[in-house]
Each structure stands twice: as structure tokens, then as C-alpha cells.
Design an enzyme around this catalytic site. Structure first.
Site, PDB file in Angstrom:
ATOM      1  N   ASP A   1      -5.644   7.638   3.122  1.00 49.31           N
ATOM      2  CA  ASP A   1      -6.187   8.175   1.879  1.00 49.31           C
ATOM      3  C   ASP A   1      -7.070   9.395   2.139  1.00 49.31           C
ATOM      4  O   ASP A   1      -8.213   9.448   1.702  1.00 49.31           O
ATOM      5  CB  ASP A   1      -6.974   7.057   1.162  1.00 49.31           C
ATOM      6  CG  ASP A   1      -7.483   7.503  -0.206  1.00 49.31           C
ATOM      7  OD1 ASP A   1      -6.778   8.262  -0.881  1.00 49.31           O
ATOM      8  OD2 ASP A   1      -8.602   7.080  -0.590  1.00 49.31           O
TER       9      ASP A   1
ATOM     10  N   GLU B   1      -8.365  -1.133   8.393  1.00 53.17           N
ATOM     11  CA  GLU B   1      -7.451  -1.750   7.426  1.00 53.17           C
ATOM     12  C   GLU B   1      -5.995  -1.740   7.870  1.00 53.17           C
ATOM     13  O   GLU B   1      -5.114  -1.319   7.117  1.00 53.17           O
ATOM     14  CB  GLU B   1      -7.575  -1.051   6.065  1.00 53.17           C
ATOM     15  CG  GLU B   1      -8.909  -1.269   5.410  1.00 53.17           C
ATOM     16  CD  GLU B   1      -8.918  -0.868   3.930  1.00 53.17           C
ATOM     17  OE1 GLU B   1      -7.926  -0.293   3.461  1.00 53.17           O
ATOM     18  OE2 GLU B   1      -9.924  -1.142   3.270  1.00 53.17           O
TER      19      GLU B   1
ATOM     20  N   TYR C   1     -13.656  -4.442  -2.336  1.00 50.50           N
ATOM     21  CA  TYR C   1     -13.579  -3.620  -3.551  1.00 50.50           C
ATOM     22  C   TYR C   1     -13.507  -4.479  -4.815  1.00 50.50           C
ATOM     23  O   TYR C   1     -12.712  -4.200  -5.710  1.00 50.50           O
ATOM     24  CB  TYR C   1     -12.378  -2.673  -3.447  1.00 50.50           C
ATOM     25  CG  TYR C   1     -12.658  -1.502  -2.523  1.00 50.50           C
ATOM     26  CD1 TYR C   1     -13.375  -0.388  -2.963  1.00 50.50           C
ATOM     27  CD2 TYR C   1     -12.225  -1.514  -1.198  1.00 50.50           C
ATOM     28  CE1 TYR C   1     -13.647   0.673  -2.118  1.00 50.50           C
ATOM     29  CE2 TYR C   1     -12.494  -0.451  -0.347  1.00 50.50           C
ATOM     30  CZ  TYR C   1     -13.205   0.638  -0.813  1.00 50.50           C
ATOM     31  OH  TYR C   1     -13.483   1.700   0.023  1.00 50.50           O
TER      32      TYR C   1
ATOM     33  N   GLU D   1     -17.059  -0.982   3.830  1.00 47.92           N
ATOM     34  CA  GLU D   1     -16.714  -0.163   2.658  1.00 47.92           C
ATOM     35  C   GLU D   1     -16.926  -0.982   1.400  1.00 47.92           C
ATOM     36  O   GLU D   1     -16.523  -2.147   1.338  1.00 47.92           O
ATOM     37  CB  GLU D   1     -15.231   0.269   2.682  1.00 47.92           C
ATOM     38  CG  GLU D   1     -14.902   1.368   3.643  1.00 47.92           C
ATOM     39  CD  GLU D   1     -13.427   1.814   3.560  1.00 47.92           C
ATOM     40  OE1 GLU D   1     -12.807   1.656   2.482  1.00 47.92           O
ATOM     41  OE2 GLU D   1     -12.919   2.295   4.581  1.00 47.92           O
TER      42      GLU D   1
ATOM     43  N   TRP E   1     -18.731   3.269   0.538  1.00 42.59           N
ATOM     44  CA  TRP E   1     -17.602   4.192   0.551  1.00 42.59           C
ATOM     45  C   TRP E   1     -17.712   5.086  -0.668  1.00 42.59           C
ATOM     46  O   TRP E   1     -17.633   4.597  -1.749  1.00 42.59           O
ATOM     47  CB  TRP E   1     -16.268   3.439   0.540  1.00 42.59           C
ATOM     48  CG  TRP E   1     -15.116   4.365   0.801  1.00 42.59           C
ATOM     49  CD1 TRP E   1     -14.231   4.875  -0.113  1.00 42.59           C
ATOM     50  CD2 TRP E   1     -14.735   4.914   2.074  1.00 42.59           C
ATOM     51  NE1 TRP E   1     -13.330   5.708   0.512  1.00 42.59           N
ATOM     52  CE2 TRP E   1     -13.626   5.740   1.851  1.00 42.59           C
ATOM     53  CE3 TRP E   1     -15.253   4.791   3.374  1.00 42.59           C
ATOM     54  CZ2 TRP E   1     -13.010   6.447   2.878  1.00 42.59           C
ATOM     55  CZ3 TRP E   1     -14.632   5.488   4.385  1.00 42.59           C
ATOM     56  CH2 TRP E   1     -13.516   6.304   4.124  1.00 42.59           C
TER      57      TRP E   1
HETATM   58  C1  GCB Z   1     -10.025   1.885   1.672  1.00 40.09           C
HETATM   59  C2  GCB Z   1      -9.748   2.790   2.817  1.00 40.09           C
HETATM   60  C3  GCB Z   1     -10.230   4.200   2.588  1.00 40.09           C
HETATM   61  C4  GCB Z   1      -9.932   4.619   1.152  1.00 40.09           C
HETATM   62  C5  GCB Z   1     -10.656   3.686   0.219  1.00 40.09           C
HETATM   63  C6  GCB Z   1     -10.377   4.011  -1.256  1.00 40.09           C
HETATM   64  O1  GCB Z   1     -10.018   0.698   1.771  1.00 40.09           O
HETATM   65  O2  GCB Z   1     -10.257   2.298   4.025  1.00 40.09           O
HETATM   66  O3  GCB Z   1      -9.599   5.058   3.493  1.00 40.09           O
HETATM   67  O4  GCB Z   1     -10.277   5.936   0.904  1.00 40.09           O
HETATM   68  O5  GCB Z   1     -10.248   2.363   0.445  1.00 40.09           O
HETATM   69  O6  GCB Z   1     -11.161   4.690  -1.880  1.00 40.09           O
HETATM   70  O7  GCB Z   1      -9.333   3.571  -1.742  1.00 40.09           O
END
Ligand code: GCB
Length: 589
Positions: free
Chosen positions: A169, A412, A465, A501, A546
Site C-alpha cells: 500500500d 502482514e 483496524y 498499526e 498508522w
Molecule cells: C496495513 C498495512 C499498511 C497499510 C495500512 C492501511 O495493515 O500494513 O501498509 O498502509 O494497513 O492503511 O491500509
């Protein structure tokens, strides 16, 4: 591998500036031997920088394949008889370099330095031409992986259509991202230095090992404190220097000694190199990450090397601004998500006292939803061999940095697949074999009952998340789900937990109350709920939001001109959440 530093016996010439550049759209540069003569019809290109955002040409931004760089320099006659290193901070992802048409080095891997001895190829007292070809192509043998696809002509694609598929990403920025330098040093010289430190009570020890070129063995070392006073002396290729009443390196309280390594000769020294040394220890217990015996709680971010215009190109102004913002917000650490950052950033972290989780470029090893990731014709032997090579280069480059407090093998990956275990086990083993002083981690997005690799790591590192990718919009579920999950991790593995994150996209200036996804209020409310849970759990060793700043990604329907999970905008201005985090982190012990 030594960082280029000047001394009485060493001269460093920075080749940064405007180079000549040509995009190899017809894939003919190698066949037509573009390295034999000055590039035809070049445009100008800054080094260091990503080339992608420098022009208005979309075909250059999205180019897949090779581009060519060229510069010239004069080699004064006084360099004759010395060793001259041509050193690239990085080239993303493959590179070959020529000096006056003679090939001197090739390198694979976009985030590591590489160098070549070029003394024998230079014309002294004359102008010399350096040519570099750089490719951004990712395949199943590269880290990160990718696929260059050339689909057959049909209703969807015209003839000759080619594109790069990536699984990470962040935008696949490319070019000469870090400084290119010449190091002029004595023919017989100090080749490498490794240091390790230990602490007992108020005293410490610095263990050093020096490699000299050409079978030489004579070494003298002195350890100097920040005032330049000699605190210890030694002789020989290897040794142990006792330090009474040592000043320790700790995040927020950096203290750097200097190990002065000298190759003695009659009259004046033949070579001198000065290596900064931070004295500190690291230990992981069941519930704590300890630095110098004290519990350390990670407050900070997953970051990116990313900025407007220059992309992933190194820039002192951006780097220093970022460190100033880390200080302002009360952070003490970051993770080099998702690749090792420039040596200049690591030097700053040492000097300014910021702890770093040093991560390999193993990201996107997660082919979901397209099927299994770890199999022979995808992420298999070729990929693993390259990752092991990157790990060797990382330890060689970064082992002397006190800021590096933990290695991270991957982000991940599909660690729910049984084949991920034989893939990653040798990687963790290699880190431990090459460096017994630091813990090793692997960041996962699986759950305790599905991740097959976290058990091999010293610390549990998880990305969470809730209310974003899981149950979008349901802030009311965050605390319930998070607490349940984190307790399960600790119960199963009995190690401290860092949430590496958590975050929400927030488009700066978008407001909604009650909070709605993508608003600044939602980002604040979500993180607040995470923090309430962290504060309840005594096995938590850290929180990395994050992301530090908004950053560029490939174009897709989930991204609004890039990823907007930044606490700061891409221009490094604070969103609402920055002030909330600052209040929390400046109070949190
Ligand atoms: C994640 C990834 C990261 C992404 C982030 C996102 O889990 O490790 O590289 O940028 O989520 O914002 O989706």
C-alpha cells in the site's frame, strides 16, 4: 559496511545534483550499449529523488522498466594510488553502474547501499562519466514482490500493454533515492567496524571488532566522550573497552561516544575512522520491553519515506522536520515500515534519541484474495533467498546504531499459511545469528489462533483496524473487540504486545459530528477508544499509530490521492488528532 565519513585520511565527494536522465521506453538501452557514450537527448533529473513526480509526463510517472542516469566528474591526479569507492545509498529496485563505459557493480534490492572500487577505472586529471541504469520492476523473486503483466491483446487491453502489479500500500517510487558519493581513502584502509555494548551497574563495556583491508592487523582504538575526552584505549583487531560511570543512550536522552579507529604507521596514521557508539542494553520480559533495565513503552508511528515532489528521495529538510514533529508530539520511536530507511535517518535517530524498529522490505507477501501466497511459483525459494540477502545487508549496515532496538522480519505476511513457517524461520534465525543483542519481531494482521509465525518472535507485534477494515463505522465495537483480542495474544504467547498499526483515514478539513469515517473527528474518536484499552493492560509495550503522515499509494477506490491515515498531512501540518496525541504522549510515562 561503513557510512561515508570524512577524516584526516578520508575525503567524501557528494555527487548529488542534476544528473542527465533518459527513460528506456523501447527497452533498448542494454542492447544499444547506452553506457558506451553520453546519453542521447537526456532530460535533467535531480539526485537524490524519485523520478516519478518530477515532470508532467504521466508515462514517466507510471513507467515500468529501466531508466538511465548519467553524470560526470573530474578525478584529480592527487587521488592516484588511493582507493576510490563509488557508493550508492540505494537504487530502487535494481541497478547497474558503469564508469567510463566499464561495468563496476550491479545490485538487487531497493533500500540498501552498495558500492564498488573504481580506482582502476578512473581517468586521473580528466573528466569521467558515470552511467547508472535503474529498474523498478518487481517479480516473485524480489522483496517486496510484484508481477509485471503483459496481458494478451483483446477487448480490455491493446497490443503491447504492460503494467506492474504490486501488493503493497505505497506508490512504487523509483530512482536514485539516496545520496551517491565517492569515498577517497588510503589503499590500505579500515574496511569495517562492529560494536556491541554491555552494562553492569554504573560501568559499561564496548566490544569492538575491526576488519582491515589487505591482511593488515595493526589497530589502535580510543573511545572519546561527547566532550572529546579519552575514556578508554585499546589495541588489536578485537577488544573490550571498559567505561567507568558510563553515560547511557536512552530514547529522549541520547548520548554518543566516538570510537576512533586508527591504522598506525610511521609518522602519521595511515587511516582513521570515527564511529559513533551509543551504550545501551535491551531485554524483553513477559510483559515489558526494557532498555537499560528500565521498562520502555513505544509511543510513535509507522512511517514512510514519502513527500511531495521528491517521492522517496532523501531530503535533510523533510527528515529534520519529521524528527522535530516526533519531538513536538511526544513520540519516542518509529518503525521503518515497510523497508529500511536511509542511513541519514538512522544517524538522526541515534543523535536525537529516537528508538527504531528496523523492518525489512518484506511487505505485500499476502496474495489474498488471489489464493495462496507461499508456494513455489509465487513467494518461494527465490524470494526467500533475496530476503535472506537483504537481512545480511541490513545487519551489516545497521548493527552499530543504538537507535535500532529491534529487527522486524516482515509486515502482514500470510502467516496463516503453514508454508510461511519454513519461509520465515530461517529469516528470524539469521537475524539472531548475526546479531545476538536485539530482539526479533514479525508484524502480523492475523489473530492469535491463526498466526503461525508470532510464536517465533520475541515480542508480539500486531496491526489492528477495528471500526475501519473490521466493522467499518462501528466505533462502539472497538473496545470490546480490541481488549478481547489483545488479551488473547498475551495469554497465548506470554510476551509483551505492541500494536504496530492502528488508524483511520481522515481527509484534512473534513469534519462530522457525530463522527463519520474519513472525518477528522472519527480519527480522534477511534484512537481514543484504542487508548482506553491500552491503558488497562499491563502487558502492552507500545502503540504505533498508522501513519505519521499522509502518503502516496497506487490509484484505487479506497484511496483519496493516497493513504490519508496520517496524523500529519503530506505537507506535515497537524490534523485534529495530532493535538490529541500530543496531549496523551507528553503526559504518558
Ligand atoms: C496495513 C498495512 C499498511 C497499510 C495500512 C492501511 O495493515 O500494513 O501498509 O498502509 O494497513 O492503511 O491500509
Amino acid at each position: 559496511m561503513l557510512y561515508p565519513r570524512e577524516s584526516e585520511t578520508r575525503f567524501v565527494k557528494d555527487l548529488s545534483g542534476l544528473w542527465r536522465f533518459r527513460c528506456d521506453r523501447a527497452e533498448e538501452g542494454f542492447a544499444k550499449r547506452w553506457f558506451d557514450a553520453p546519453l542521447r537527448d537526456p532530460i535533467l533529473m535531480p539526485v537524490p529523488a524519485s523520478y516519478n513526480d518530477i515532470t508532467q509526463d504521466v508515462t514517466l510517472r507510471d513507467h515500468v522498466g529501466w531508466v538511465w542516469y548519467e553524470t560526470t566528474l573530474f578525478a584529480p591526479a592527487s587521488w592516484q594510488g588511493q582507493s576510490v569507492l563509488l557508493r550508492f545509498g540505494s537504487a530502487t529496485h535494481h541497478a547497474t553502474a558503469w564508469v567510463n563505459g566499464r561495468e563496476v557493480v550491479s545490485h538487487k534490492g531497493g533500500y540498501m547501499p552498495f558500492e564498488a572500487e573504481i580506482a582502476g577505472h578512473l581517468h586521473y586529471g580528466e573528466e569521467n562519466r558515470i552511467t547508472v541504469a535503474v529498474s523498478n520492476m518487481l517479480d516473485w523473486t524480489t522483496i517486496p514482490p510484484g508481477q509485471v503483466k503483459t496481458p494478451p491483446e483483446g477487448p480490455r487491453y491493446p497490443k503491447g500493454f504492460k503494467f506492474q502489479e504490486i501488493y503493497q500500500d505505497f506508490f512504487n517510487y523509483s530512482g536514485l533515492h539516496r545520496p551517491v558519493r565517492l569515498v577517497v581513502r588510503p589503499k590500505d584502509h579500515i574496511e569495517d567496524i562492529a560494536v556491541r555494548t554491555g552494562v553492569r551497574g554504573r560501568d559499561a563495556q564496548v566490544f569492538y571488532a575491526v576488519t582491515l583491508s589487505g591482511g593488515r592487523r595493526d589497530v589502535r582504538v580510543r573511545l572519546l566522550d561527547e566532550k572529546g575526552r579519552v575514556v578508554a584505549r585499546g589495541e588489536g583487531l578485537k577488544g573490550r573497552l571498559p567505561v567507568k560511570n558510563a553515560r547511557l543512550w536512552f530514547p529522549g536522552k541520547a548520548y554518543l561516544y566516538t570510537l576512533e579507529v586508527e591504522m598506525p604507521a610511521a609518522g602519521r596514521p595511515e587511516d582513521i575512522y570515527r564511529q559513533p557508539v551509543g551504550i545501551r542494553t535491551i531485554k524483553v520480559t513477559k510483559k515489558q520491553f526494557r532498555i537499560n533495565g528500565k521498562p520502555f513503552y513505544f509511543k510513535g508511528f509507522g512511517k514512510h519515506e514519502d513527500a511531495d515532489i521528491r517521492g522517496k528521495g532523501h531530503d535533510d529538510a523533510t527528515d529534520l522536520k519529521d524528527f522535530n514533529l516526533l519531538g513536538w508530539i511526544g513520540a519516542n520511536s518509529f518503525r521503518t515500515s515497510h523497508y529500511p530507511y536511509s542511513e541519514e535517518i538512522m544517524e538522526l535517530a541515534d543523535r536525537l534519541g529516537v528508538a527504531v524498529i528496523d523492518e525489512t522490505p518484506a511487505v505485500g507477501l499476502n496474495y489474498f484474495p488471489h489464493g495462496k501466497t507461499f508456494q513455489p511459483d509465487r513467494v518461494g525459494e527465490g524470494s526467500q533467498a533475496h530476503l535472506l540477502q537483504v537481512i545480511r545487508e541490513m545487519v551489516e549496515r545497521d548493527r552499530n546504531h543504538p537507535c535500532v532496538v529491534m529487527w522486524c522480519v516482515a509486515n502482514e505476511a500470510a502467516t496463516e499459511e503453514p508454508e510461511s513457517v519454513p519461509y520465515f524461520r530461517p529469516c528470524l534465525d539469521l537475524f539472531r545469528k548475526l546479531d545476538s543483542t536485539r530482539p526479533v519481531s514479525i508484524v502480523t494482521c492475523c489473530d492469535p489462533d491463526t498466526c503461525l509465525c508470532t510464536g517465533m518472535a520475541d515480542v508480539v507485534c500486531v496491526n489492528r483496524y477495528y471500526s475501519w477494515y473490521n466493522d467499518p463505522g462501528r466505533l462502539d465495537l472497538v473496545e470490546h473487540q480490541l481488549e478481547h483480542n489483545l488479551r488473547a495474544w498475551h495469554k497465548k504467547f506470554g510476551r509483551p504486545v505492541i500494536v504496530t498499526e492502528y488508524g483511520a483515514d481522515a481527509v484534512a478539513g473534513l469534519h462530522a459530528d457525530p463522527p463519520v469515517m474519513f472525518s477528522e473527528e472519527y480519527q480522534v474518536e477511534m484512537l481514543d477508544r484504542f487508548h482506553r484499552v491500552f491503558d488497562k493492560l499491563d502487558f502492552m509495550a507500545g502503540e504505533h499509530v498508522w501513519n505519521f503522515a499522509d502518503f502516496m499509494t497506487r490509484q484505487e477506490i479506497r484511496r483519496v490521492v493516497g493513504n490519508r491515515k496520517g496524523v500529519f498531512t503530506r505537507e506535515r501540518q497537524p490534523k485534529m488528532i495530532a493535538h490529541a496525541l500530543r496531549r496523551r504522549w507528553t503526559r504518558l510515562k
